[in-house]
Every structure is written in structure tokens, then in C-alpha cells.
Design a protein around this motif. Structure first.
Motif, PDB file in Angstrom:
ATOM      1  N   ARG A  19      39.667  79.723  16.698  1.00  0.00           N
ATOM      2  CA  ARG A  19      40.833  79.399  17.525  1.00  0.00           C
ATOM      3  C   ARG A  19      41.065  77.902  17.659  1.00  0.00           C
ATOM      4  O   ARG A  19      42.117  77.461  18.107  1.00  0.00           O
ATOM      5  N   LYS A  20      40.052  77.094  17.277  1.00  0.00           N
ATOM      6  CA  LYS A  20      40.236  75.639  17.362  1.00  0.00           C
ATOM      7  C   LYS A  20      40.736  75.060  16.041  1.00  0.00           C
ATOM      8  O   LYS A  20      40.999  73.866  15.930  1.00  0.00           O
ATOM      9  N   SER A  21      40.838  75.901  15.030  1.00  0.00           N
ATOM     10  CA  SER A  21      41.302  75.429  13.722  1.00  0.00           C
ATOM     11  C   SER A  21      42.821  75.313  13.737  1.00  0.00           C
ATOM     12  O   SER A  21      43.474  75.693  14.703  1.00  0.00           O
ATOM     13  N   VAL A  26      44.665  67.765  17.077  1.00  0.00           N
ATOM     14  CA  VAL A  26      43.789  68.801  16.510  1.00  0.00           C
ATOM     15  C   VAL A  26      42.540  68.147  15.902  1.00  0.00           C
ATOM     16  O   VAL A  26      42.536  66.944  15.606  1.00  0.00           O
ATOM     17  N   ARG A  27      41.494  68.962  15.746  1.00  0.00           N
ATOM     18  CA  ARG A  27      40.262  68.484  15.108  1.00  0.00           C
ATOM     19  C   ARG A  27      39.729  69.599  14.223  1.00  0.00           C
ATOM     20  O   ARG A  27      40.193  70.723  14.274  1.00  0.00           O
ATOM     21  N   ILE A  85      47.343  79.530  16.834  1.00  0.00           N
ATOM     22  CA  ILE A  85      46.628  78.260  16.678  1.00  0.00           C
ATOM     23  C   ILE A  85      47.663  77.193  16.283  1.00  0.00           C
ATOM     24  O   ILE A  85      48.771  77.534  15.867  1.00  0.00           O
TER      25      ILE A  85
END
Ligand SMILES: NC(=O)c1ccc[n+]([C@@H]2O[C@H](COP(=O)([O-])OP(=O)(O)OC[C@H]3O[C@@H](n4cnc5c(N)ncnc54)[C@H](O)[C@@H]3O)[C@@H](O)[C@H]2O)c1
Ligand SMILES: [Zn+2]
Length: 362
Positions: A102-104, A40-41, A129
Motif C-alpha cells: 500500500r506504500k508503493s 512517495v517513497r 495507491i
């Protein structure tokens, strides 16, 4: 597998595998380990409760920030009542407000309540997520943080609303158990006794009441048992994962019947285990000495082994019917024919459950 004093237990779910890392001081390496293992980032919501955030929130946050993550901390009240849809909504509002997308990802820092709640939030936010579990109670380290069952309670019953959502990584720091109050510390052993009864009777000999040090090995053994069962039957479609419900049919009913919070999960499960042992004698031929042995171990862990008369048997039965179906007066119930083994029986009758509880009243 061991890496610089840490134990790694892989959870081999096809396509969704991850590892549980167990080690003293791992909390301060959370950021680096999330960066290395969780894939994850960016931004994360660090969800914790009012007790745990105060004690460990700062360290975990600092570690995540040092690794380059941007962190919004969201605190919920401590206690089972936070497993509610209202608290879910509060988490989501905070995440939308902080522009998590959605990238969290979500980091659940705390006991089973926080893990189940934050895991469920991660399961439904933007349709799912990633999330990381940092369990800080025994219940969470040996049980709830592993396996992907997430959810909250609803008026009708416990864990009525939920989703399967596996974490990307689990980081268990046994040093955090040092700050657990006595009652919260001991309740966790109910799940350890459960694992021993259904899968590994020799573990009963390695339970040392009161010792808070040197628990890494015992925790890892328990995670291995849970991981193996979950890998075999992730979504409880066979009877395998159902074995983990040993002691929980009556346990959950006690929690429901008495209102959340009065009995700790592990305490209710302890009574549920005692009832399941009694029914195992009747239906599965469990020797009386084995029932007595496990009961004594639970007692030595300061867990309840007799039903208080204030707990209405009718109410327990009513609550049982919410999540278990009786067909022609019989229900599916997890029993142990001998310590270290378990099976699902379809023979247990409603009246046998009532009799077992009445025999076990104070
Ligand atoms: N998802 C699953 O597979 C699964 C499995 C087992 C249990 N559960 C759920 O887990 C919940 C119970 O979890 P729990 O027993 O961990 O309760 P909990 O999360 O309420 O924690 C117990 C108490 O200890 C405090 N606490 C937690 N860690 C601490 C620490 N290191 N130091 C000091 N205080 C600390 C908490 O603030 C809380 O007051 C139940 O809701 C149960 O349904 C889920
Ligand atoms: Zn449990």
C-alpha cells in the motif's frame, strides 16, 4: 508559473491538488521531480506499452532509480484493447509478484490508454495507491492525464468500468511528441479543438498543423482549461465537467460501434465534433460560418470530417444509448451557441442526431 524553462499548471482540486509540469527534457528529471513533488517513497510499478517502453522506458527507469526508487517495469500491448479487465489483472499479478504494497506507487508512461489503465490499477490496488502520470501523446498531455478519470472498457461499452483517482503529479515532456507517428500526432488535436470550441475561441488561431516544435505554450493553455473545469466540478456532478464531453457522445459511439482500435479516439471525436457543430446550428443558433471554420481546421489537421457510409448510423445510435439515456426521445447533449462557449441542452432528439449524421455522410 515558470521554473527553469518548465511551465507549471496547478490543478486546484480541494484536498487533492497537484501540478502538471510541462517542459522539454522533463522525462530525464522524472525521478527527482517525483521525489520532490509526489510525496512517495519506495517501490513503484512503471507501466507502459510496447511502443513507449521501448523508446522512453529506459530513461524514465534510470531517472527513478537514480532518485532512489526501486522500479518494476510492466509492459502491456500497445492499443485500445489493453484497456481491459484482463490487462488490469495482469498488472495486479505483476505487482503482487513484486511485493508492491500500500506504500508503493504506480507510474503511467504513455498515451491515454496506459494512463487510463494504470490509473485504474492504482485506484483499486490496496484500495488505492498513489500514481504519477507521464503522458507521451497530445491526447494524454492535454486531456487524459489531467482530471483523475481512470478506467477500462468492457464488452458492453467504452470506459464502462472505472474510478476517479487523481494523480499526485503529471510530467509532460513535449519532446516525446517528436516520435509519434503522423496519425497518432494529429488525432490529439481533436481534444485541442474541443477545448477551443468550449472555452477559448482565440486558441483556434494558434493551432499550426504539422509543427512539432514550440508546442509547450499551446499544451499549457489546454491543461489550464482542463484544470479549471476539473477543479470546478471534479466528479461531473454539475454541468461544468460535462462540457468536456463536447464531440464525445457521438465520438464514443463510433468507437463502440466499430470495435476498438479501428478509429483512433481523436478521429472518432473529430467526427463527433462535426456532428455536435451541426446540431449546435439547429438547437443553439451557431452561425454556419463558425461550423465551417472549425470543420476546415479539423480537415487541415488531417482529421475526418465526413462520416463514411460503411459506418452504420443505426449502430452509432444503438451505441449512444448505452451511455446516454433518452427520455421521451430527447437526450442531454453538449452544444456550442458561439465559439468559445458551450452548454448542455436537453432538447436534442434521436431523429435530429440521425439527420445530422446523414447530412454529414461522404
Ligand atoms: N481519462 C480521460 O479523461 C481521457 C480523456 C481523453 C481520452 N482518454 C482515453 O485515452 C485513450 C486514447 O489515448 P491516446 O490517443 O493517447 O492513445 P494511445 O495511448 O493508444 O497512444 C496512441 C499510440 O501511440 C503510441 N505512442 C504513445 N506515445 C508515443 C510516443 N511518444 N512516441 C511514439 N509512439 C507513441 C502508443 O503506443 C499507441 O500505439 C482512449 O482510450 C480514450 O478513451 C481518456
Ligand atoms: Zn477525448
Amino acid at each position: 508559473m515558470e521554473k527553469s524553462g518548465r511551465l507549471e499548471v496547478p490543478v486546484g482540486i480541494p484536498g487533492r491538488g497537484y501540478s502538471v509540469w510541462i517542459g522539454e527534457g522533463i522525462l530525464d528529471e522524472a525521478g527527482a521531480m517525483v521525489a520532490e513533488f509526489a510525496g512517495v517513497r519506495g517501490k513503484c510499478a512503471l507501466v507502459s506499452d510496447s511502443n513507449v517502453m521501448r523508446i522512453y522506458g529506459g530513461r524514465v527507469r534510470a531517472s527513478l532509480e537514480l532518485a532512489g526508487f526501486s522500479v518494476i517495469a510492466h509492459e502491456v500491448p500497445a492499443g485500445e484493447r489493453s484497456k481491459s479487465l484482463q490487462v488490469v489483472e495482469g498488472c495486479i499479478d505483476a505487482m503482487v509478484g513484486a511485493k508492491l504494497d500500500r506504500k508503493s506507487f504506480v507510474v503511467a508512461l504513455g498515451g491515454g490508454v496506459v494512463g487510463d489503465l494504470a490509473g485504474f490499477v492504482a485506484a483499486i490496488y490496496f484500495r488505492g495507491i498513489p500514481f504519477v502520470q507521464i503522458p507521451t501523446t497530445i491526447v494524454a498531455q492535454v486531456d487524459s492525464a489531467v482530471g483523475g478519470k481512470t478506467g477500462v472498457n468492457a464488452r458492453g461499452g467504452k470506459n464502462l468500468v472505472g474510478a476517479f483517482h487523481q494523480p499526485k503529479l503529471v510530467l509532460a515532456d513535449p519532446a516525446t511528441l517528436g516520435t509519434l507517428p503522423e496519425r497518432e500526432f494529429y488525432e490529439g488535436f481533436a481534444e485541442i479543438v474541443k477545448h477551443a470550441v468550449i472555452r477559448d475561441a482565440s486558441m483556434l488561431e494558434r493551432i499550426r498543423p504539422g509543427a512539432r516544435d514550440g508546442l509547450s505554450g499551446l499544451l499549457a493553455e489546454n491543461v489550464r482549461i482542463k484544470a479549471a473545469i476539473v477543479a470546478e466540478d471534479e466528479k461531473e456532478e454539475k454541468d461544468v465537467r460535462a462540457l468536456l464531453n463536447f464531440g464525445h457522445t457521438v465520438g464514443h459511439a463510433i468507437e463502440n460501434a466499430s470495435g476498438y482500435g479501428e478509429w483512433f479516439h481523436g478521429e472518432a471525436v473529430s467526427l463527433g465534433i462535426v456532428a455536435a457543430l451541426r446540431l449546435s446550428r439547429r438547437y443553439a443558433g451557431l452561425p454556419e460560418v463558425d461550423e465551417q471554420r472549425v470543420t476546415e481546421i479539423l480537415r487541415s489537421l488531417q482529421l475526418p470530417v465526413r462520416f463514411p457510409r460503411s459506418l452504420s448510423v443505426e449502430k452509432i445510435l444503438e451505441a449512444m444509448k448505452v451511455d446516454k439515456k433518452f427520455s421521451m426521445g430527447k437526450m442531454r447533449f453538449v452544444l456550442t451557441p458561439r465559439l468559445g462557449e458551450a452548454l448542455v441542452s436537453g432538447e436534442v432528439t434521436e431523429s435530429a442526431v440521425v439527420e445530422a449524421i446523414e447530412e454529414l455522410q461522404e
